[in-house]
Design an enzyme around this catalytic site. Sequence first.
Site, PDB file in Angstrom:
ATOM      1  N   LYS A  26       7.344  -0.191  21.085  1.00  0.00           N
ATOM      2  CA  LYS A  26       7.246  -0.055  22.582  1.00  0.00           C
ATOM      3  C   LYS A  26       8.373  -0.813  23.281  1.00  0.00           C
ATOM      4  CE  LYS A  26       3.082  -0.057  23.488  1.00  0.00           C
ATOM      5  NZ  LYS A  26       1.456  -0.636  23.393  1.00  0.00           N
ATOM      6  N   ARG A  95       1.036  -6.182  26.772  1.00  0.00           N
ATOM      7  CA  ARG A  95       0.923  -5.004  25.686  1.00  0.00           C
ATOM      8  C   ARG A  95       1.421  -5.372  24.331  1.00  0.00           C
ATOM      9  NH1 ARG A  95       4.260  -0.456  28.758  1.00  0.00           N
ATOM     10  NH2 ARG A  95       2.886   0.882  27.585  1.00  0.00           N
ATOM     11  N   GLY A 104      -5.681  -0.122  15.549  1.00  0.00           N
ATOM     12  CA  GLY A 104      -6.379  -1.364  14.806  1.00  0.00           C
ATOM     13  C   GLY A 104      -5.980  -2.767  15.298  1.00  0.00           C
ATOM     14  N   MET A 106      -4.586  -5.623  18.909  1.00  0.00           N
ATOM     15  CA  MET A 106      -5.149  -5.767  19.849  1.00  0.00           C
ATOM     16  C   MET A 106      -4.655  -4.508  20.949  1.00  0.00           C
ATOM     17  SD  MET A 106      -5.040  -8.750  22.649  1.00  0.00           S
ATOM     18  CE  MET A 106      -3.574  -7.718  23.815  1.00  0.00           C
ATOM     19  N   ARG A 339       8.562   7.421  23.328  1.00  0.00           N
ATOM     20  CA  ARG A 339       8.763   7.128  21.878  1.00  0.00           C
ATOM     21  C   ARG A 339       8.944   8.577  21.394  1.00  0.00           C
ATOM     22  NH1 ARG A 339       2.771   5.162  20.233  1.00  0.00           N
ATOM     23  NH2 ARG A 339       1.755   6.959  21.220  1.00  0.00           N
ATOM     24  N   HIS A 455     -11.192   4.775  -4.818  1.00  0.00           N
ATOM     25  CA  HIS A 455     -11.260   5.370  -6.099  1.00  0.00           C
ATOM     26  C   HIS A 455     -11.153   6.826  -5.761  1.00  0.00           C
ATOM     27  CE1 HIS A 455     -13.294   7.245  -9.445  1.00  0.00           C
ATOM     28  NE2 HIS A 455     -12.579   6.440 -10.023  1.00  0.00           N
ATOM     29  N   ARG A 577       6.357  23.634 -22.389  1.00  0.00           N
ATOM     30  CA  ARG A 577       5.632  22.894 -23.359  1.00  0.00           C
ATOM     31  C   ARG A 577       5.111  24.150 -24.386  1.00  0.00           C
ATOM     32  NH1 ARG A 577       3.647  21.342 -18.590  1.00  0.00           N
ATOM     33  NH2 ARG A 577       3.956  19.059 -17.880  1.00  0.00           N
ATOM     34  N   ARG A 632      10.359  22.456 -25.098  1.00  0.00           N
ATOM     35  CA  ARG A 632      10.021  21.153 -25.970  1.00  0.00           C
ATOM     36  C   ARG A 632       9.191  21.524 -27.191  1.00  0.00           C
ATOM     37  NH1 ARG A 632       6.337  16.668 -23.176  1.00  0.00           N
ATOM     38  NH2 ARG A 632       4.674  18.165 -23.748  1.00  0.00           N
ATOM     39  N   GLU A 764      12.044   9.094 -23.203  1.00  0.00           N
ATOM     40  CA  GLU A 764      10.649   8.515 -22.881  1.00  0.00           C
ATOM     41  C   GLU A 764      10.248   7.388 -23.606  1.00  0.00           C
ATOM     42  OE1 GLU A 764       8.103  11.698 -23.437  1.00  0.00           O
ATOM     43  OE2 GLU A 764       9.063  12.389 -25.199  1.00  0.00           O
ATOM     44  N   SER A 783      16.582  14.648 -21.052  1.00  0.00           N
ATOM     45  CA  SER A 783      15.524  15.109 -20.195  1.00  0.00           C
ATOM     46  C   SER A 783      14.641  13.931 -19.971  1.00  0.00           C
ATOM     47  CB  SER A 783      14.804  16.308 -20.374  1.00  0.00           C
ATOM     48  OG  SER A 783      13.930  16.488 -19.476  1.00  0.00           O
ATOM     49  N   GLY A 785      11.433  12.014 -19.584  1.00  0.00           N
ATOM     50  CA  GLY A 785      10.003  12.225 -19.637  1.00  0.00           C
ATOM     51  C   GLY A 785       9.483  10.955 -18.668  1.00  0.00           C
ATOM     52  N   THR A 786       9.476  10.881 -17.573  1.00  0.00           N
ATOM     53  CA  THR A 786       8.914   9.790 -16.848  1.00  0.00           C
ATOM     54  C   THR A 786       7.747   9.177 -16.963  1.00  0.00           C
ATOM     55  OG1 THR A 786       9.168  11.183 -14.788  1.00  0.00           O
ATOM     56  CG2 THR A 786      11.218   9.654 -15.465  1.00  0.00           C
ATOM     57  N   ASN A 787       6.662  10.312 -17.457  1.00  0.00           N
ATOM     58  CA  ASN A 787       5.384   9.865 -17.600  1.00  0.00           C
ATOM     59  C   ASN A 787       5.300   9.194 -18.620  1.00  0.00           C
ATOM     60  OD1 ASN A 787       2.581  10.357 -16.576  1.00  0.00           O
ATOM     61  ND2 ASN A 787       2.245  11.262 -18.196  1.00  0.00           N
ATOM     62  N   ASP A 788       5.528   9.370 -19.843  1.00  0.00           N
ATOM     63  CA  ASP A 788       5.518   8.633 -21.204  1.00  0.00           C
ATOM     64  C   ASP A 788       6.555   7.438 -20.640  1.00  0.00           C
ATOM     65  OD1 ASP A 788       3.639   9.318 -23.032  1.00  0.00           O
ATOM     66  OD2 ASP A 788       4.886  11.159 -23.380  1.00  0.00           O
ATOM     67  N   CYS A 851      11.857  15.504 -16.278  1.00  0.00           N
ATOM     68  CA  CYS A 851      10.978  16.648 -16.492  1.00  0.00           C
ATOM     69  C   CYS A 851       9.601  15.958 -16.004  1.00  0.00           C
ATOM     70  CB  CYS A 851      11.088  17.552 -17.771  1.00  0.00           C
ATOM     71  SG  CYS A 851      10.694  16.579 -18.938  1.00  0.00           S
ATOM     72  N   TYR A 871      19.744  17.544 -12.430  1.00  0.00           N
ATOM     73  CA  TYR A 871      18.550  18.384 -11.905  1.00  0.00           C
ATOM     74  C   TYR A 871      17.197  17.390 -12.117  1.00  0.00           C
ATOM     75  CZ  TYR A 871      17.051  19.475 -16.851  1.00  0.00           C
ATOM     76  OH  TYR A 871      16.651  19.288 -18.015  1.00  0.00           O
TER      77      TYR A 871
HETATM   78  P1  ADP Z   1      -0.992   1.671  23.708  1.00  0.00           P
HETATM   79  O1  ADP Z   1      -0.124   1.168  22.579  1.00  0.00           O
HETATM   80  O2  ADP Z   1      -2.653   1.643  23.242  1.00  0.00           O
HETATM   81  O3  ADP Z   1      -0.529   3.089  24.431  1.00  0.00           O
HETATM   82  P2  ADP Z   1      -0.124   0.525  26.054  1.00  0.00           P
HETATM   83  O4  ADP Z   1       0.581  -0.860  25.974  1.00  0.00           O
HETATM   84  O5  ADP Z   1       0.700   1.617  25.994  1.00  0.00           O
HETATM   85  O6  ADP Z   1      -1.074   0.610  24.898  1.00  0.00           O
HETATM   86  O7  ADP Z   1      -1.326   0.444  27.213  1.00  0.00           O
HETATM   87  C1  ADP Z   1      -2.385   1.089  27.473  1.00  0.00           C
HETATM   88  C2  ADP Z   1      -2.462   1.628  28.809  1.00  0.00           C
HETATM   89  O8  ADP Z   1      -2.151   0.556  29.829  1.00  0.00           O
HETATM   90  C3  ADP Z   1      -1.322   2.990  28.785  1.00  0.00           C
HETATM   91  O9  ADP Z   1      -2.143   4.002  29.268  1.00  0.00           O
HETATM   92  C4  ADP Z   1      -0.350   2.410  29.876  1.00  0.00           C
HETATM   93  O10 ADP Z   1       0.073   3.327  30.856  1.00  0.00           O
HETATM   94  C5  ADP Z   1      -1.160   1.076  30.467  1.00  0.00           C
HETATM   95  N1  ADP Z   1      -0.392   0.256  31.128  1.00  0.00           N
HETATM   96  C6  ADP Z   1       0.190  -0.780  30.474  1.00  0.00           C
HETATM   97  N2  ADP Z   1       1.062  -1.289  31.174  1.00  0.00           N
HETATM   98  C7  ADP Z   1       0.937  -1.044  32.482  1.00  0.00           C
HETATM   99  C8  ADP Z   1       1.727  -1.519  33.611  1.00  0.00           C
HETATM  100  N3  ADP Z   1       2.582  -2.410  33.680  1.00  0.00           N
HETATM  101  N4  ADP Z   1       1.058  -0.799  34.662  1.00  0.00           N
HETATM  102  C9  ADP Z   1       0.126   0.156  34.602  1.00  0.00           C
HETATM  103  N5  ADP Z   1      -0.275   0.590  33.481  1.00  0.00           N
HETATM  104  C10 ADP Z   1       0.227  -0.076  32.493  1.00  0.00           C
HETATM  105 MG    MG Z   2       5.980  12.673 -23.428  1.00  0.00          MG
HETATM  106 MG    MG Z   3       0.651   3.386  25.243  1.00  0.00          MG
END
Ligand code: ADP
Ligand code: MG
Ligand code: MG
Length: 894
Positions: A26, A95, A104, A106, A339, A455, A577, A632, A764, A783, A785-788, A851, A871
């Site tokens: 970002k 951010r 996952g 913050m 991005r 698993h 085979r 083989r 192998e 050839s 035989g990377t499994n064995d 192979c 190959y």
């Molecule tokens: P994420 O990675 O979850 O997209 P962001 O850092 O992009 O998190 O921010 C979440 C939301 O907050 C986004 O929708 C973004 O547009 C808004 N946001 C972030 N920074 C600002 C800012 N400086 N002004 C206004 N809105 C913001």
């Molecule tokens: Mg074998």
């Molecule tokens: Mg964002």
Amino acid sequence: MIDPVTSFVYDFSQGSKDQKDLLGGKGANLAEMTNLGLPVPPGFTITTEACRAYLEEGAEPAGLADEVTARLSALEETMGRRLGDPADPLLLSVRSGAKFSMPGMMETVLNIGLNDESVHGLARANSNERFAMDSYRRLLQMFGSTVLGIDSEVFAEALDELKEKRGTTADLDLDVEDLRGLVETFKGLIQSHVGRPFPQDPREQLDLAVRAVFDSWNTDRARLYRRQERIPEDLGTAVNVQVMVFGNRGMTSGSGVAFTRDPASGHRGVYGDYLQNAQGEDVVAGIRNTVTLADLGEIDKPAHDELLQIMDTLEKHYRDMCDIEFTIEDRKLWMLQTRVGKRTAAAAFRIAYMMADEGLIDLDEAVRRVHGAQLGQLMFPSFDESAARELLAKGMNASPGAAVGKAVFSSATAVEWAEKGEDVILIRKETNPDDLHGMVAARGILTSRGGKTSHAAVVARGMGRTCVCGAEAIDVDAKNRRFTTADGAEIAEGDLISIDGTTGHVYAGSVPVVPSSIVRWFEGELDATSDELVTAVAALMEHADKARRMLVRANADTPDDASRARRFGAQGIGLCRTEHMFLGERRELVEHLIVAENQSEQEKALDELLPLQRKDFAEIFKAMNGMPVTIRLIDPPLHEFLPDLTELSVDVALEEEHGEHDERHHQLLTAVRRLHEQNPMLGLRGVRLGIAIPGLFTMQARAILMAAADHLQANGDPRPEIMVPLVASVKELEIIKAKLEQVAREVEQERGITIPHKIGTMIEIPRAVVTADKIAKVAEFFSFGTNDLTQLTWGFSRDDVEAEFFSTYFEQGVFQVSPFESLDTEGVGSLVRTAVELGRKARPDLHLGVCGEHGGDPHSIHFFDQVGLDYVSCSPFRVPVARLEAGRAALGAE
Ligand code: ADP
Ligand code: MG
Ligand code: MG
């Protein structure tokens, strides 16, 4: 000015998109947009290095606070306002942003700098009290949940309660008084949940938020995500501190997200959602219905046109589809993020192809941008998109494919029903090694717990079974043979369900399945111009084929497989085979061979097998006319062709009891006892079998050469390569080769023609690797035989270990991916490299291939290209993936 080398803080104007390691994705892209002159609210990025130092030391590194102070002052000067100033406050967003985007961690905290005083300053400066109160309650809510760790439900409930009291469901219906009350409620909730008041000091708010971002790198959710996506543990995250702009200042303001092309189909044309009078997080949260970009054109034409202009600039600059976040504050457009956008497999191919067509990138780059895994996805049958369906739950897309079957809740039932010819989906909370037979019997596997390294996921991928795991919304009640979903749907044993291992979706009933258009094109059933996706794939495959250095062959044992492989673009057979050619009705002949008491009985049994084998090979040579076919010689231990020891013992014992005597059974039992081994994998098999029962290999060689002679005399072009398995010492190969050459001379004399053929060996066994120079003097080709080779290098047998403890090994980080799935380049790969070097030194024109299953694995293919193999060979269905990846490897793609 702070020395940039030791600096922990960079102004947006100092960075670039290539600094993702230091600034996170970002931050790097905010810097890039800033330097492109786009309207980005100013700010700075605290580096991943600072985060790593914090995580190591458990405290902010020395100097960080001062650097933040200096940057903040500069920012305040530019803006002409101070953070949290009671009269007219500067507000900031904090951010998180790691190198790889990582749900996952913050989330963002907006409106940092508001407190009981500055909220009035904000109201006065904007002549808008409602907006100020709304911003403050958002800060309390986000800060309370993400920084102070209070369950976000606590705030959501209070908000819902208030709306209910006002008889509305829309945030916008709440007035100033409502919001003022909500602010007090939220402050009370914070006090009661963490035992202290919401921090009023703006700088303290900022510092706590920054620290919370650092800490969020190590939350359980973040760790789990990294494990699943194979993101290294030690990267750390950057933190972006940015001046706030407000999409919630009224109806002339708003927030939106957009893509420069459709990320689902790859079609040209912008695509996005906009929400009036809203801050960014409202757009994705789905609290109100968004409008399209076209609608934005009606609402605010100048802002809309500028946005489209900027999107065009970004796409040309990044030369790729971009995903962006923007906010309009009182008719002024601000860019908040961009991005290179995530896309579906189909969109990846279309976008790469079209961008090459538009001249934005060249074809080399287009091929580098698509992945074998994406092509693999496009080759699975899929659920018919136009069919109606009822979504039951979403889980993790653990192993691709579309599977339909009757729900069963135990492995025993899965096996029992499958034997009756039913398609079943095995549903478990989690699977364990005892479920293996059920997983084999099922069309697909669904679990309610566990991630992509559980698993169920590991085993299903290994078997190529469709699997959705960790579908938490379903509650599995194995005892009563049913599951229920959060929405109250119930599926009982025997009910039909459909699971999509490519998306992780679970549907009720039987959703119709359609074959892949890409496969139909490979099969010759569709024309390359028949649809846009096929056109794109065809063009990129053609270019990959032109670019690649390595040939691609297929592992095929039957004429059908050989023909399919050829249609899929294989340039030969790398592994044919022969063991299956001894099964079925021919098993009895093998039994004769094994129980034979003297040489003439043995020869008689072999004589009966010969014409059958000859016919097998003749058909394969025909299917692969003009291309090399590596055959083989028989490899597995003989007991695999004999009845089971226990079963046979029981039969014989029962017969005795009834006073019967079956001589053949007795002989067989003696043979089975004699051939019984503790570790068959390490026992009498491969070349050892060829030396112990010489007639077996020579019979096979005779069949191969006679079939080749037949094909030659029918004006065909057979190219047999006879491959000796499991060689450890050059002596073994010498003994066998002499016998095979003797057979060749005999057949050539009988037929009066020369039969082109090669004799080579599998590599192998580690001993073969380290003596590869000696072996290469005798072998015309190697050839791998990377499994064995993997089994023998690690010292474990795949069948015993994979289901047993690999999931524990993933969790503990012994390896991140199974060495059977993707070559262990460090260990096994280094053996391959050694054998290549030794072999080529002894015989410069030594032909080298692989192979094992690894021949179809993208990462392994790149390694094989690097070490200079000629190959790779893989299953027919993987051949297109291997062609593409061999091309990408040659073009320097990662
Ligand atoms: P994420 O990675 O979850 O997209 P962001 O850092 O992009 O998190 O921010 C979440 C939301 O907050 C986004 O929708 C973004 O547009 C808004 N946001 C972030 N920074 C600002 C800012 N400086 N002004 C206004 N809105 C913001
Ligand atoms: Mg074998
Ligand atoms: Mg964002």
